[in-house]
Write an enzyme that holds these catalytic residues in place. Sequence first.
Site, PDB file in Angstrom:
ATOM      1  CD  GLU A  48       5.640 -14.269  83.807  1.00  0.00           C
ATOM      2  OE1 GLU A  48       5.058 -15.282  83.370  1.00  0.00           O
ATOM      3  OE2 GLU A  48       6.768 -14.304  84.333  1.00  0.00           O
ATOM      4  CG  ASP A  52      -1.473 -13.445  82.526  1.00  0.00           C
ATOM      5  OD1 ASP A  52      -1.421 -13.631  81.303  1.00  0.00           O
ATOM      6  OD2 ASP A  52      -2.231 -14.100  83.280  1.00  0.00           O
ATOM      7  CG  ASP A 121       7.515 -15.307  80.852  1.00  0.00           C
ATOM      8  OD1 ASP A 121       6.370 -15.552  80.463  1.00  0.00           O
ATOM      9  OD2 ASP A 121       8.312 -16.197  81.228  1.00  0.00           O
ATOM     10  CD  GLU A 124       2.181 -12.590  80.284  1.00  0.00           C
ATOM     11  OE1 GLU A 124       1.217 -13.135  79.723  1.00  0.00           O
ATOM     12  OE2 GLU A 124       2.917 -13.189  81.110  1.00  0.00           O
TER      13      GLU A 124
END
Length: 238
Positions: A48, A52, A121, A124
């Site tokens: 994640e 991101d 989440d 990502e």
Amino acid sequence: MTIPGQAAADALISRLGVTIDPDLLVLALTHRSFAYEAGGLPTNERLEFLGDSVLGIIVTDRLYRDHPDLPEGELAKMRAATVSQKALSEIAREVDLGPCILLGKGERTTGGADKDSILCDAVEAIIGAVYLSHGIDVARDVVLNLVDGHLKAAATSGVALDWKTSLQEACAERGKGAPLYSCEGDGPDHARTFTATVTIDGEAYGTGVGSAKKYAEQEAAAEAYKVLVGMDASATRA
């Protein structure tokens, strides 16, 4: 490790239009609640974190190239809207990601597969897994395909593009001090929730809750902005 609901995971891969290393796919779908109940398995949080950043650079690059005349502030608002928890959770539902996520019993029974924070989440983490499996060029194609609608919508979303920036601008226009945020985390590491409060000139204007500080602060800013603008509207009517 075999993914429970393997058929759903296979369908997800088909919708994404790209293969993912099987081990990375399992990792990307492993929520901390599942890992905790299973005795401390690795979670999707590192993926994640990577995803991101990959998402951010791809969206930023596209906005920079597509809008050569926009100032940095407007580009920042558009990026914030495109990679927000709300936008990413909507994308997760569009590709039916929820049924694929490995959740602990508690999260499953409380609807975790449709919670914005968990879906965001996982998106990502999937992006991070795609990047590690294929590199930045393939990841760019996947990301842009996923966020295309949100990139287009961002051009006409006004103040809702980035509530924190909009609130800061609204405060400046009214001669108020800059918004200040305080944030507290609650719950075990595998189910952390953050609550943010925004104050303006020492007075609390809004609160927000999210799986990360940035999401909680955006919610708090949205509430505060509406309160601030609403006060102006009330004064005008009076």
